[in-house]
Design a protein around this motif. Sequence first.
Motif: not given
Length: 419
Positions: A191-192, A229-236, A251-260, A274-279
């Motif tokens: 976004k943006g 895949l989806d994204s919002l304003s943050r670089e992720c 997390k693109i700049p950190e080159e890291s990923q979280l696994v759920f 939103n920036e903190e939740h997903m479905v």
Amino acid sequence: GRRRQEAAAEEEVEETPQEKKLRLAKLYLEQLRQHEEEETQPADLIGDRLKEDVLEQKGRLQRLVAKDVQPPDPASIRVLRGHQLPVTCLVISPDDRFIFSASKDGSLIKCKWEVESGKRLCVVPGGKKGTEERHMGHASHVLCMAISSDGKYLATGDRNKLIMIWDTATCKRLHIFTGHHDAVSGLSFRKGTHQLYSASHDRCVKVWNVAENAYVETLFGHQDVITGLDSLSRECCVTAGGRDGTVRLWKIPEESQLVFYGHQGSIDCIQLINEEHMVSGADDGSVALWGLTKKKPLALARQAHGMQDAQGLQQPYWISAVAALRNSDLLATGSHSASVKLWKCSEGFRKLEPLWDIPLVGFVNSLKFSAAGDFLVAGLGQEHRLGRWWRVKEAKNSICIIPLKRRAAAPSPEAPDSS
């Protein structure tokens, strides 16, 4: 003044990341404090806009709209016909005026539609495989599309590993990105920006800069085909990993990923709320609601669309599409269970409450809310977007526009009496 500016700019450079965090946090708290003071004064629109921007960036803005949504009237659903084969994906322009859709017939933007009139504004015919350079369109199934938040660029991805970039105003093709080694299954613009994220059955996420026609980088991690895949304003960005049973946050700049972890079956669709939740939705019939800081779902609706009788076996209806009205508590899910369902996220995203069923026959392969939340668009097909396991013969390959009416808020005292 000039020298002072230069000195200030120099100071800025020497700031450590920690100091920058602190400075931004102070700024944010100061803004919130000011807004709290403003709350007690007459709201001024600019302050409100600024507050919404600050809160939206922080993922804190929640529009609670679900409680007011009326049951949609099936008679008010508009059906746009034009695709010969199942619609696989669609997007709505940021101003809610146009819909772009694509289908298995490879004819890209086979359609740009005007929402108000339902008119088809442009059609890009597909070609035969190997003729993509000469032809305008894709030569294989289009599986996904994304539109930039300024409405300037449309990106489409196909089974033949290609990503095409289009000018939304003219429907002219601007560029082809190659680099994925298998079907492109998910696309999203940050976004943006004109930064584009793509996901593929080759298990990779790639980052592109569309304004400069440039490839940026590739991210690895999924153990199976990526399905969305989806994204919002943050670089992720967030991805659904099919049969590997994981949802990932990159997390693109950190080159890291979280696994759920949380679904049993293949995770086929995903959307940020939103920036903190997903479905996300899976072929085990479950819909999961996630907080980006917790490994397990905050809420899970099992058999969200009920059970089907498949070759004498009881199986849950697969979840083939999920949508969120951004920064609100309203969700929609699709399957081939003859209805789209609306849901409310309640108790701070800890509960999924079913609201209404909207009768629609066929595979719901794509769902999108308009930015204003006044309509929902469904892309329908006789087949699932990713395969040909079943056919729903009575379905129409079409796009359905479902108006969403809200219960009127209590009339404000200064409103003139209309009776």
